[in-house]
Design an enzyme around this catalytic site. Structure first.
Site, mmCIF file in Angstrom:
data_model
loop_
_atom_site.group_PDB
_atom_site.id
_atom_site.type_symbol
_atom_site.label_atom_id
_atom_site.label_comp_id
_atom_site.label_asym_id
_atom_site.label_seq_id
_atom_site.Cartn_x
_atom_site.Cartn_y
_atom_site.Cartn_z
ATOM 1 N N GLY A 110 1.216 -0.808 3.196
ATOM 2 C CA GLY A 110 1.124 0.031 4.391
ATOM 3 C C GLY A 110 -0.236 -0.048 5.056
ATOM 4 N N ALA A 111 -0.214 -0.165 6.378
ATOM 5 C CA ALA A 111 -1.473 -0.286 7.123
ATOM 6 C C ALA A 111 -2.362 0.934 6.921
ATOM 7 C CB ALA A 111 -1.177 -0.479 8.605
ATOM 8 N N ASP A 112 -1.755 2.110 6.755
ATOM 9 C CA ASP A 112 -2.565 3.320 6.555
ATOM 10 C C ASP A 112 -3.352 3.244 5.255
ATOM 11 O OD1 ASP A 112 -0.200 3.438 5.078
ATOM 12 O OD2 ASP A 112 0.022 5.601 5.282
ATOM 13 N N ARG A 113 -2.726 2.710 4.189
ATOM 14 C CA ARG A 113 -3.425 2.566 2.915
ATOM 15 C C ARG A 113 -4.604 1.606 3.060
ATOM 16 N NH1 ARG A 113 0.914 0.567 -1.228
ATOM 17 N NH2 ARG A 113 -0.849 0.757 -2.690
ATOM 18 N N ASP A 132 -4.490 9.551 -0.608
ATOM 19 C CA ASP A 132 -4.013 10.191 0.614
ATOM 20 C C ASP A 132 -2.843 11.098 0.253
ATOM 21 O OD1 ASP A 132 -3.059 10.929 3.104
ATOM 22 O OD2 ASP A 132 -3.237 8.933 3.980
ATOM 23 N N THR A 135 2.811 12.758 3.484
ATOM 24 C CA THR A 135 4.249 12.774 3.198
ATOM 25 C C THR A 135 4.503 12.142 1.842
ATOM 26 O OG1 THR A 135 4.727 12.616 5.561
ATOM 27 C CG2 THR A 135 6.513 12.077 4.031
#
Length: 262
Positions: A110-113, A132, A135
């Site tokens: 995932g790009a957020d990770r 993080d 959700t």
């Protein structure tokens, strides 16, 4: 640098506005409220000055997003195109990360990770655990050389509470809060304690195991909606950073521009 950063998640969108490298606004909203997002985009974009060299009076800014929700990302990109006449650039697709990915399937992370990991490592410049609490809860490890080694993914507090409620006949839906005790004397408190303390314990145990792998105790950086909830019970954590991904997008983009200029 003038930049709008968007962290497009499974439940929320975090919006960051940076004018002349100064953080002007960071705000989150449900990813279903695209009308509110469109308003923020237009009002913030209007504050960015036009580029001196632009005959079309294009504004001297950029819109960069990190997304784990392709459907919502496409809808946001359409808003950017229609309302602002601009392109939304995606981290990992249009903007590469300098982080080395020492994992089996780099394209599936995932790009957020990755943005959170890159931002945390850029600040501490040594091995770091990045957690993080959103959700989903993600807990990742970057080594001293800046390689993303991988991590774990588990349900977040709200998702866990929902699963217990919908997956059973009698268990109620619980809003997770910091409990007053280590166990509950009724069903609701028992669920709350179970979900809350499992999150704290998982982070602590994985940080210990990551330390064993590294041969040293890493720095630990935590972000996400649940981060403030657990901080009183996690004295081993070095930093709690609100909206790490949004701020990381700005940092990653700056690094990308510098690499392109060198």
């Amino acid at each position: 640098m003038n930049l709008i950063a968007l962290d497009i998640g499974n439940t929320n969108i975090s919006f960051g506005f940076f004018l002349n490298d100064k953080e002007e606004l960071v705000q989150s909203m449900p990813n279903t409220d695209l009308t509110a997002l469109a308003g923020l985009l237009k009002s913030s974009w209007a504050r960015i000055p036009t580029a001196r060299s632009s005959k079309e009076k294009k504004r001297d800014g950029v819109i960069v997003a990190s997304s784990v929700n392709p459907r919502v990302a496409e809808a946001v990109a359409d808003i950017v195109r229609v309302e602002l006449g601009e392109k939304m650039y995606l981290i990992g697709k249009d903007i590469p990360l300098s982080l080395n990915l020492a994992v089996d399937e780099p394209s599936n992370v995932g790009a957020d990770r990755l943005v959170a990991a890159a931002a945390a490592y850029a600040v501490v410049e040594e091995a770091v655990v990045v957690a993080d609490f959103g959700t989903a809860i993600t807990i990742d490890l970057v080594d001293d050389e800046g390689s993303f080694l991988g991590g774990v993914i588990l349900p977040g507090f709200e998702l866990s509470a929902k699963a217990l409620n919908t997956g059973t006949a009698l268990l109620p839906k619980v809003d997770v809060t910091r409990p007053d005790a280590s166990f509950g004397k009724n069903t609701r408190d028992a669920i709350n304690c179970g979900i809350y303390w499992s999150g704290v314990a998982t982070l602590q145990e994985l940080t210990r195991r990551f330390a064993e792998h590294l041969g040293k105790w890493p720095k630990t950086v935590v972000t996400g909606r649940g981060a403030q909830l657990i901080r009183q019970d996690c004295d081993f954590i070095d930093s709690f950073v609100d909206n790490l991904v949004v701020r990381g997008i700005a940092l990653v983009y700056r690094e990308y521009v510098q690499r392109e200029e060198d």
